[in-house]
Design a protein around this motif. Structure first.
Motif, PDB file in Angstrom:
ATOM      1  N   LYS A 129      -6.728   3.156   8.735  1.00 34.94           N
ATOM      2  CA  LYS A 129      -7.363   2.108   9.598  1.00 34.94           C
ATOM      3  C   LYS A 129      -6.690   1.044  10.108  1.00 34.94           C
ATOM      4  O   LYS A 129      -6.908   0.613  11.034  1.00 34.94           O
ATOM      5  CB  LYS A 129      -8.719   1.620   8.899  1.00 34.94           C
ATOM      6  CG  LYS A 129      -9.714   2.597   8.617  1.00 34.94           C
ATOM      7  CD  LYS A 129     -10.928   2.116   7.722  1.00 34.94           C
ATOM      8  CE  LYS A 129     -11.918   3.182   7.141  1.00 34.94           C
ATOM      9  NZ  LYS A 129     -12.678   2.682   6.186  1.00 34.94           N
ATOM     10  N   LYS A 130      -5.817   0.699   9.110  1.00 35.32           N
ATOM     11  CA  LYS A 130      -5.058  -0.557   9.163  1.00 35.32           C
ATOM     12  C   LYS A 130      -3.751  -0.467  10.159  1.00 35.32           C
ATOM     13  O   LYS A 130      -3.531  -1.145  11.058  1.00 35.32           O
ATOM     14  CB  LYS A 130      -4.711  -1.267   8.157  1.00 35.32           C
ATOM     15  CG  LYS A 130      -5.845  -1.857   7.239  1.00 35.32           C
ATOM     16  CD  LYS A 130      -6.245  -3.006   8.061  1.00 35.32           C
ATOM     17  CE  LYS A 130      -7.543  -3.733   7.147  1.00 35.32           C
ATOM     18  NZ  LYS A 130      -8.292  -4.701   8.210  1.00 35.32           N
ATOM     19  N   VAL A 183       0.939  -1.085   0.091  1.00 30.55           N
ATOM     20  CA  VAL A 183       0.222   0.064  -0.005  1.00 30.55           C
ATOM     21  C   VAL A 183       0.924   1.134  -0.012  1.00 30.55           C
ATOM     22  O   VAL A 183       0.581   2.173  -0.707  1.00 30.55           O
ATOM     23  CB  VAL A 183      -0.851   0.137   1.284  1.00 30.55           C
ATOM     24  CG1 VAL A 183      -1.777   1.475   1.420  1.00 30.55           C
ATOM     25  CG2 VAL A 183      -1.845  -1.147   1.065  1.00 30.55           C
ATOM     26  N   SER A 240      -7.126   5.911   3.314  1.00 30.11           N
ATOM     27  CA  SER A 240      -7.891   5.788   4.302  1.00 30.11           C
ATOM     28  C   SER A 240      -7.991   4.366   4.812  1.00 30.11           C
ATOM     29  O   SER A 240      -8.078   3.963   5.921  1.00 30.11           O
ATOM     30  CB  SER A 240      -9.555   6.123   3.870  1.00 30.11           C
ATOM     31  OG  SER A 240      -9.799   4.926   2.790  1.00 30.11           O
ATOM     32  N   TYR A 241      -7.542   3.308   3.758  1.00 30.13           N
ATOM     33  CA  TYR A 241      -7.397   1.930   4.318  1.00 30.13           C
ATOM     34  C   TYR A 241      -6.042   1.891   5.005  1.00 30.13           C
ATOM     35  O   TYR A 241      -6.337   1.242   6.177  1.00 30.13           O
ATOM     36  CB  TYR A 241      -6.915   1.206   2.799  1.00 30.13           C
ATOM     37  CG  TYR A 241      -6.773  -0.216   3.235  1.00 30.13           C
ATOM     38  CD1 TYR A 241      -7.405  -1.278   3.787  1.00 30.13           C
ATOM     39  CD2 TYR A 241      -5.171  -0.377   3.161  1.00 30.13           C
ATOM     40  CE1 TYR A 241      -7.269  -2.653   4.108  1.00 30.13           C
ATOM     41  CE2 TYR A 241      -4.797  -1.876   3.305  1.00 30.13           C
ATOM     42  CZ  TYR A 241      -5.859  -2.704   3.797  1.00 30.13           C
ATOM     43  OH  TYR A 241      -5.148  -4.111   4.046  1.00 30.13           O
ATOM     44  N   ARG A 251      -8.474   6.588  -1.066  1.00 28.98           N
ATOM     45  CA  ARG A 251      -8.958   5.142  -0.792  1.00 28.98           C
ATOM     46  C   ARG A 251      -7.896   4.364  -0.057  1.00 28.98           C
ATOM     47  O   ARG A 251      -8.200   3.849   0.776  1.00 28.98           O
ATOM     48  CB  ARG A 251      -9.818   4.477  -1.882  1.00 28.98           C
ATOM     49  CG  ARG A 251     -11.009   5.193  -2.309  1.00 28.98           C
ATOM     50  CD  ARG A 251     -11.787   4.016  -3.132  1.00 28.98           C
ATOM     51  NE  ARG A 251     -11.178   3.882  -4.418  1.00 28.98           N
ATOM     52  CZ  ARG A 251     -11.162   4.397  -5.608  1.00 28.98           C
ATOM     53  NH1 ARG A 251     -11.973   5.710  -5.637  1.00 28.98           N
ATOM     54  NH2 ARG A 251     -10.622   4.103  -6.604  1.00 28.98           N
ATOM     55  N   LEU A 252      -6.874   4.582  -0.705  1.00 32.84           N
ATOM     56  CA  LEU A 252      -5.540   3.555  -0.156  1.00 32.84           C
ATOM     57  C   LEU A 252      -5.218   4.381   1.189  1.00 32.84           C
ATOM     58  O   LEU A 252      -4.853   3.718   1.925  1.00 32.84           O
ATOM     59  CB  LEU A 252      -4.448   3.867  -1.028  1.00 32.84           C
ATOM     60  CG  LEU A 252      -4.461   2.691  -2.275  1.00 32.84           C
ATOM     61  CD1 LEU A 252      -3.484   2.988  -3.233  1.00 32.84           C
ATOM     62  CD2 LEU A 252      -4.593   1.216  -2.014  1.00 32.84           C
TER      63      LEU A 252
END
Length: 90
Positions: free
Chosen positions: A69-70, A22, A65-66, A62-63
């Motif tokens: 979260k992770k 990512v 935000s991913y 989007r990446l």
């Protein structure tokens, strides 16, 4: 326009082994965004490139935000290294 002025944040060893990560994708999208932004400063009516820029911005968002979260720590480090703003949380 100087195309080679973008400095790679990730070293060559990390590029070879982590192309699908990512973090690598976010860095590559950021380089493409900066290149397209400089292109659009000279070619203001290039609407196809504007559309491509908006699509890349959405993918990077989007990446990001991913990743937030992770792995929040890695997200903060990447944001600081790339010198981009933190995304708004809803």
């Amino acid at each position: 326009m100087v195309k080679n002025s973008f400095i790679s944040v990730i070293s060559q060893e990390e590029k070879d082994e982590n192309r699908g990560s990512v973090e690598f994708q976010i860095v590559s999208f950021t380089n493409r965004i900066r290149r397209l932004t400089s292109h659009l400063q000279f070619h203001k009516k290039d609407y196809l490139s504007q559309r491509g820029l908006r699509k890349i911005l959405g993918k990077r968002q989007r990446l990001l935000s991913y990743l937030s979260k992770k792995n929040r720590i890695c997200y903060k480090e990447l944001i600081n290294r790339l010198d981009i703003r933190e995304s708004k949380t809803r």
